[in-house]
Design an enzyme around this catalytic site. Structure first.
Site, PDB file in Angstrom:
ATOM      1  N   GLU A 106      60.229  65.713 107.070  1.00 33.99           N
ATOM      2  CA  GLU A 106      61.449  65.721 106.307  1.00 33.99           C
ATOM      3  C   GLU A 106      61.154  65.196 104.895  1.00 33.99           C
ATOM      4  O   GLU A 106      61.672  65.623 103.761  1.00 33.99           O
ATOM      5  CB  GLU A 106      62.442  65.311 107.052  1.00 33.99           C
ATOM      6  CG  GLU A 106      62.674  65.947 108.339  1.00 33.99           C
ATOM      7  CD  GLU A 106      63.616  65.371 109.216  1.00 33.99           C
ATOM      8  OE1 GLU A 106      63.628  64.529 109.731  1.00 33.99           O
ATOM      9  OE2 GLU A 106      64.971  66.111 109.639  1.00 33.99           O
ATOM     10  N   GLU A 126      61.337  65.866 117.238  1.00 32.35           N
ATOM     11  CA  GLU A 126      62.536  65.267 117.439  1.00 32.35           C
ATOM     12  C   GLU A 126      63.212  65.559 118.942  1.00 32.35           C
ATOM     13  O   GLU A 126      63.726  65.103 119.790  1.00 32.35           O
ATOM     14  CB  GLU A 126      63.818  65.232 116.422  1.00 32.35           C
ATOM     15  CG  GLU A 126      63.437  64.525 115.365  1.00 32.35           C
ATOM     16  CD  GLU A 126      62.418  65.083 114.155  1.00 32.35           C
ATOM     17  OE1 GLU A 126      61.848  66.115 114.542  1.00 32.35           O
ATOM     18  OE2 GLU A 126      62.486  64.654 113.234  1.00 32.35           O
TER      19      GLU A 126
HETATM   20  N1  3HC Z   1      58.933  55.095 115.822  1.00 33.47           N
HETATM   21  C1  3HC Z   1      58.796  53.818 116.254  1.00 33.47           C
HETATM   22  N2  3HC Z   1      57.429  53.678 116.968  1.00 33.47           N
HETATM   23  C2  3HC Z   1      56.534  54.619 117.029  1.00 33.47           C
HETATM   24  C3  3HC Z   1      56.875  55.874 116.632  1.00 33.47           C
HETATM   25  C4  3HC Z   1      58.098  56.209 115.888  1.00 33.47           C
HETATM   26  N3  3HC Z   1      58.447  57.246 115.316  1.00 33.47           N
HETATM   27  N4  3HC Z   1      55.903  56.627 116.826  1.00 33.47           N
HETATM   28  C5  3HC Z   1      54.727  55.837 117.407  1.00 33.47           C
HETATM   29  N5  3HC Z   1      55.341  54.649 117.508  1.00 33.47           N
HETATM   30  C6  3HC Z   1      54.664  53.597 118.191  1.00 33.47           C
HETATM   31  C7  3HC Z   1      54.521  53.544 119.624  1.00 33.47           C
HETATM   32  O1  3HC Z   1      55.585  53.287 120.563  1.00 33.47           O
HETATM   33  C8  3HC Z   1      53.099  52.718 119.787  1.00 33.47           C
HETATM   34  O2  3HC Z   1      53.608  51.427 119.947  1.00 33.47           O
HETATM   35  P1  3HC Z   1      53.005  50.340 120.850  1.00 33.47           P
HETATM   36  O3  3HC Z   1      51.335  50.451 120.271  1.00 33.47           O
HETATM   37  O4  3HC Z   1      53.797  49.074 120.328  1.00 33.47           O
HETATM   38  O5  3HC Z   1      53.130  50.956 121.996  1.00 33.47           O
HETATM   39  C9  3HC Z   1      52.291  52.943 118.554  1.00 33.47           C
HETATM   40  O6  3HC Z   1      53.280  53.647 117.525  1.00 33.47           O
HETATM   41  C10 3HC Z   1      51.275  53.975 118.597  1.00 33.47           C
HETATM   42  O7  3HC Z   1      51.761  55.321 119.412  1.00 33.47           O
HETATM   43  P2  3HC Z   1      50.927  56.207 120.418  1.00 33.47           P
HETATM   44  O8  3HC Z   1      50.464  54.970 121.531  1.00 33.47           O
HETATM   45  O9  3HC Z   1      51.811  57.222 120.738  1.00 33.47           O
HETATM   46  O10 3HC Z   1      50.005  56.562 119.377  1.00 33.47           O
HETATM   47  P3  3HC Z   1      49.004  57.782 119.474  1.00 33.47           P
HETATM   48  O11 3HC Z   1      48.194  58.011 118.591  1.00 33.47           O
HETATM   49  O12 3HC Z   1      48.696  58.280 120.685  1.00 33.47           O
HETATM   50  O13 3HC Z   1      50.371  58.940 118.911  1.00 33.47           O
HETATM   51  C11 3HC Z   1      51.996  59.769 117.537  1.00 33.47           C
HETATM   52  C12 3HC Z   1      50.786  58.931 117.767  1.00 33.47           C
HETATM   53  C13 3HC Z   1      51.524  61.187 117.595  1.00 33.47           C
HETATM   54  C14 3HC Z   1      52.623  59.597 116.120  1.00 33.47           C
HETATM   55  C15 3HC Z   1      52.964  59.681 118.857  1.00 33.47           C
HETATM   56  O14 3HC Z   1      53.328  58.074 118.643  1.00 33.47           O
HETATM   57  C16 3HC Z   1      54.156  60.398 118.609  1.00 33.47           C
HETATM   58  O15 3HC Z   1      54.378  61.356 118.748  1.00 33.47           O
HETATM   59  N6  3HC Z   1      55.295  59.681 118.101  1.00 33.47           N
HETATM   60  C17 3HC Z   1      56.724  60.014 117.983  1.00 33.47           C
HETATM   61  C18 3HC Z   1      56.766  60.743 116.805  1.00 33.47           C
HETATM   62  C19 3HC Z   1      58.153  61.250 116.650  1.00 33.47           C
HETATM   63  O16 3HC Z   1      58.937  61.455 117.727  1.00 33.47           O
HETATM   64  N7  3HC Z   1      58.867  61.232 115.344  1.00 33.47           N
HETATM   65  C20 3HC Z   1      60.227  61.769 115.253  1.00 33.47           C
HETATM   66  C21 3HC Z   1      61.073  60.471 115.226  1.00 33.47           C
HETATM   67  S1  3HC Z   1      62.761  60.744 115.247  1.00 33.47           S
HETATM   68  C22 3HC Z   1      62.810  61.140 113.640  1.00 33.47           C
HETATM   69  O17 3HC Z   1      62.019  61.062 112.640  1.00 33.47           O
HETATM   70  C23 3HC Z   1      64.424  61.387 113.489  1.00 33.47           C
HETATM   71  C24 3HC Z   1      64.610  61.887 111.926  1.00 33.47           C
HETATM   72  O18 3HC Z   1      64.704  63.489 112.432  1.00 33.47           O
HETATM   73  C25 3HC Z   1      65.651  61.640 111.250  1.00 33.47           C
END
Ligand code: 3HC
Ligand code: NAI
Length: 705
Positions: A106, A126
């Site tokens: 975004e 999301e």
């Molecule tokens: N916020 C906070 N922590 C996050 C995060 C996020 N968006 N994404 C990942 N993390 C953290 C994980 O909890 C993990 O923490 P830990 O080491 O303490 O356990 C660490 O980052 C590494 O994550 P993964 O173990 O999942 O690592 P991978 O390399 O396997 O995957 C990833 C990386 C593809 C980025 C995956 O973590 C992921 O899909 N994350 C979620 C992404 C997401 O949902 N983004 C949208 C957020 S909501 C948003 O943006 C709202 C907006 O529209 C207003």
């Protein structure tokens, strides 16, 4: 470390932001970004701006840990940061490499131009945590790639390779080399164009309207209603995308914001966020740091080529790890090998596997009848009959033949791993690996830590689980570990309710409406009613004080073992897995009820759900207190990945938190007053009493808002 740093490349400001591991856009980063952007805009020597992430990626989006905390609301919010980007009078180029998700994308959509590295993946995930893109993603993306593509990206939630957007207004260029360098060159060129009277393109100035939009939205709604009935987010995503096509930009943004806030406070979003963190927490073991050295696993052996042994072997084959499969007799071995061959043939037939891959995997299988062959394997997993004497004999042999340092694992579902370890001279190398059936499909792996299991053995097994694409949860030694120990109480309650007047169909229907894939009786028919029959016989000797309804024993005495015998709690027709209500079972239950003299009453669905779910929760609380599970969220993961607990409810402990532990304790006390109830069963575990008194929850992760 500062979260945002600006450097200069001639007249271009390069703003790099983010903190490991994923450059999430927490309060400090947002503030740093806004300050850096404003400074660059104000600096007369700067002609254009490049925005880039650090650590090899752009950003995974908003910081989910902040949700529900004051930090989420701390100014500037993501909207405000993006507004600064969008209002910049100087060209802004987003340089995207690696992951660019959610709020990260975004942010990039607010820029005038985007360039991406070949490895870049873009997405708005999301919806997977019960939300919608709430920082303009639902408004800007359809304006850049059209409503149909935006629906796919936003509803799918999956990261999409950047190259698929090449040639669209979303992406100015896909670059082979250094993306920041390319972005700087582009920024300079665009600054020159602007000075020559060019205009800065902005997503907000484009239109998402089109003749097909209404039909596309209608189709998406029908699909979402049918496929995601329990999930509010997909429909709201569609509403927000509709706003992009039908409302002026700023009105659309306001609509998106309203819908985002509504979703943020739904139990489903809380549950999905809880599950997100739970899955990641499960991989962590308090006293086994991630730096613990692991043993190499380049080869494996499986003892027993039955239902589980063959499924376990397939996991290794799929991961490209050669595996010996050992049996006592040629016949059983041939059957096991044939079962593996059939599994691959089925996958090829369904088009899920290429014939060449099936062949390559088959070549890694080493069937054998001799222990002499397997001694060099790095790990051996025993999956013979569930009988302590048989297992002890196998482990005595393994102790003799396996090379030093090999991991000796047992797939036992109920037996004492410490006792099994004790027959070897190397109990530190012994561990439980409890796969779930079918072992090549089910995600869950309970890793059972014996009292002597070495830390590196545990770390290696957890790493192996990841290689085998399993979700591993550590459990301590006890009868049934985490999942089956809780299930036993769930099934006991289900049978008590049959005694009291509920029919198996009624109980199954109530639990399926609650969201379970199958109710307890359909599951028992699938797994085999004889399993519980044997367990109850063993319990009668080991724990004569524990009360069971005898109604399931009566069923087994009729030879109704479930689908495999063509009859169980339900009737089955040959070649048809449909469960048909059975008059024979109705008669048997009626006669049994008469014989025990229990007054019959109508039990409603709410009571059925409470009794079954709270039976899980109470046992889960005992398991936590005893240290069998490390954390409540591990229990949730076991139930989400191994027992069909509805994902959108986050698992039994998350569900209890949603109700409130105080409310759970109160309801348990009310259930204890049921005239046929078992007050001991409904005595809340001390942990429940404690949490209820302190107003606390089982799960303390930051997902609750
Ligand atoms: N916020 C906070 N922590 C996050 C995060 C996020 N968006 N994404 C990942 N993390 C953290 C994980 O909890 C993990 O923490 P830990 O080491 O303490 O356990 C660490 O980052 C590494 O994550 P993964 O173990 O999942 O690592 P991978 O390399 O396997 O995957 C990833 C990386 C593809 C980025 C995956 O973590 C992921 O899909 N994350 C979620 C992404 C997401 O949902 N983004 C949208 C957020 S909501 C948003 O943006 C709202 C907006 O529209 C207003
Ligand atoms: P199974 O009966 O299908 O297979 C057992 C196999 O082990 C048979 O092929 C048998 O010939 C072989 N065997 C017996 N003694 C042996 C020995 N000494 N050496 C080599 N092979 C020997 O049993 P299943 O269902 O595969 O169960 C195996 C283990 O997995 C048990 O401990 C069971 O509790 C556990 N388990 C079973 C699950 C299930 O759903 N079936 C789920 C999780 C664990």
């Amino acid at each position: 470390m500062t979260t945002v740093e600006t450097s200069r490349s001639g007249p271009i400001a390069v703003i790099r932001f983010g903190e490991p591991p994923v450059n999430s856009l927490g309060a400090a980063t947002r503030r740093g970004l806004a300050d850096a952007l404003n400074a660059a805009i104000a600096d007369p020597e700067i002609r254009a701006i490049v925005l880039a992430g650090r650590n090899g990626l752009f950003s995974a989006g908003a910081d989910i840990k902040e949700f529900g905390t004051p930090a989420m609301l701390a100014a500037p919010n993501l909207h405000e940061v993006i507004a600064v980007v969008e209002a910049s009078p100087k060209p802004v180029v987003a340089a995207i490499e690696g992951t660019c998700l959610g709020g990260g994308l975004e942010l990039a959509l607010g820029a005038n131009y985007r360039v991406a590295a070949q490895n870049a993946k873009l997405g708005l995930p999301e919806v997977k945590i019960g939300l919608l893109p709430g920082a303009g993603g639902t408004q800007r993306l359809p304006r850049l790639i059209g409503v149909e593509n935006a629906l796919n990206v936003i509803l799918g939630g999956e990261p999409v390779p950047a190259k698929l957007f090449a040639g669209s207004p979303l992406l100015e260029a896909l670059v082979p080399g250094d993306v920041v360098e390319a972005a700087v060159a582009l920024a300079l060129a665009k600054a020159v164009e602007l000075a020559a009277g060019g205009r800065l393109p902005r997503a907000r100035d484009r239109s998402a309207a089109g003749p097909l939009v209404e039909a596309l939205l209608g189709f998406a709604r029908t699909t979402a209603r049918a496929g995601f009935a329990n999930y509010p987010a997909p429909l709201k995503c569609i509403d927000a995308i509709e706003a992009a096509a039908t409302q002026p930009f700023d009105e659309g943004l306001a609509t998106e914001r309203r819908l985002f806030t509504e979703l943020m406070f739904t139990p489903v979003s809380r549950a999905l966020r809880s599950a997100f963190f739970a899955e990641r927490a499960a991989a962590k073991i308090a006293d086994v740091p991630e730096s613990t050295p692991v043993r190499p696993i380049a080869s494996a052996a499986v003892i027993g080529a039955g239902t589980m042994g063959t499924g376990i072997a397939i996991n290794f084959l799929n991961a490209g790890i050669p595996v010996y499969l050992l049996e006592v007799g040629q016949d059983a071995l041939d059957k096991g090998v044939a079962r593996i061959g059939d599994t691959y043939a089925g996958q090829v037939k369904k088009g899920r596997l290429k014939p060449a891959d099936a062949e390559a995997r088959g070549k890694l299988l080493r069937p054998t009848l001799s222990y002499d062959d397997i001694g060099g394997a790095d790990i051996v997993i025993e999956a013979v009959f569930e009988d302590m004497a048989v297992k002890e004999k196998v482990f005595t042999t393994l102790d003799r033949v396996m090379k030093p340092g090999a991991i000796l694992a047992s797939n036992t579902s109920t037996l004492d791993v410490n006792r099994i370890a004790a027959v070897t001279k190397r109990p530190a190398d012994v561990i439980g690996t409890h796969f779930f059936s079918p072992a090549n499909i089910m995600k869950l792996l309970e890793v059972v830590r014996g009292s002597a299991t070495a830390k590196d053995v545990l770390a290696t097994t957890m790493r192996l689980a990841r290689t085998l694409k399993k979700t591993a949860v550590v459990a301590g030694v006890c009868d049934g570990f985490i999942g089956n120990r809780m299930l036993e109480q769930y099934l006991r309650q289900a049978l008590f309710m049959v005694d009291e007047g509920a029919s198996p169909q009624q109980i199954d229907t109530a639990m399926e409406k609650f969201g379970f894939a199958m109710g307890p009786f359909r599951v028992s028919d699938l797994a085999g009613n004889d399993i519980g029959f044997h367990i109850r016989k063993r319990r009668a000797i080991e724990h004569p004080d524990v009360v069971y309804s005898k109604v399931a024993d009566k069923l087994c005495e009729l030879g109704r073992f479930g689908q495999k015998s063509g009859a169980g709690w339900y009737d089955y027709k040959p070649g048809d897995r449909t469960a048909y209500p059975s008059p024979v079972v109705d008669e048997m239950i009626a006669a049994y009820r008469l014989s025990i003299g229990v007054a019959q009453r109508r039990i409603d669905s709410a009571e059925i759900v409470d009794r079954l779910v709270y039976a899980l929760v109470n046992e889960g609380a005992h398991i936590l207190e005893e240290g069998i599970a490390q954390r409540a969220s591990d229990i949730d993961i076991v139930y989400l990945t191994g027992y069909g607990f509805p994902v959108w409810r986050g698992g039994p402990m998350c569900y209890a938190d949603e109700i409130g532990v105080y409310g759970v304790a109160q309801r348990m006390r009310a259930l204890a007053r049921n005239p046929y109830g078992d007050p001991a069963f409904w005595t809340p575990a001390p942990l429940i009493e404690r949490l209820a008194a302190e107003g606390r929850a089982f799960n303390t992760a930051g997902a609750r808002s």
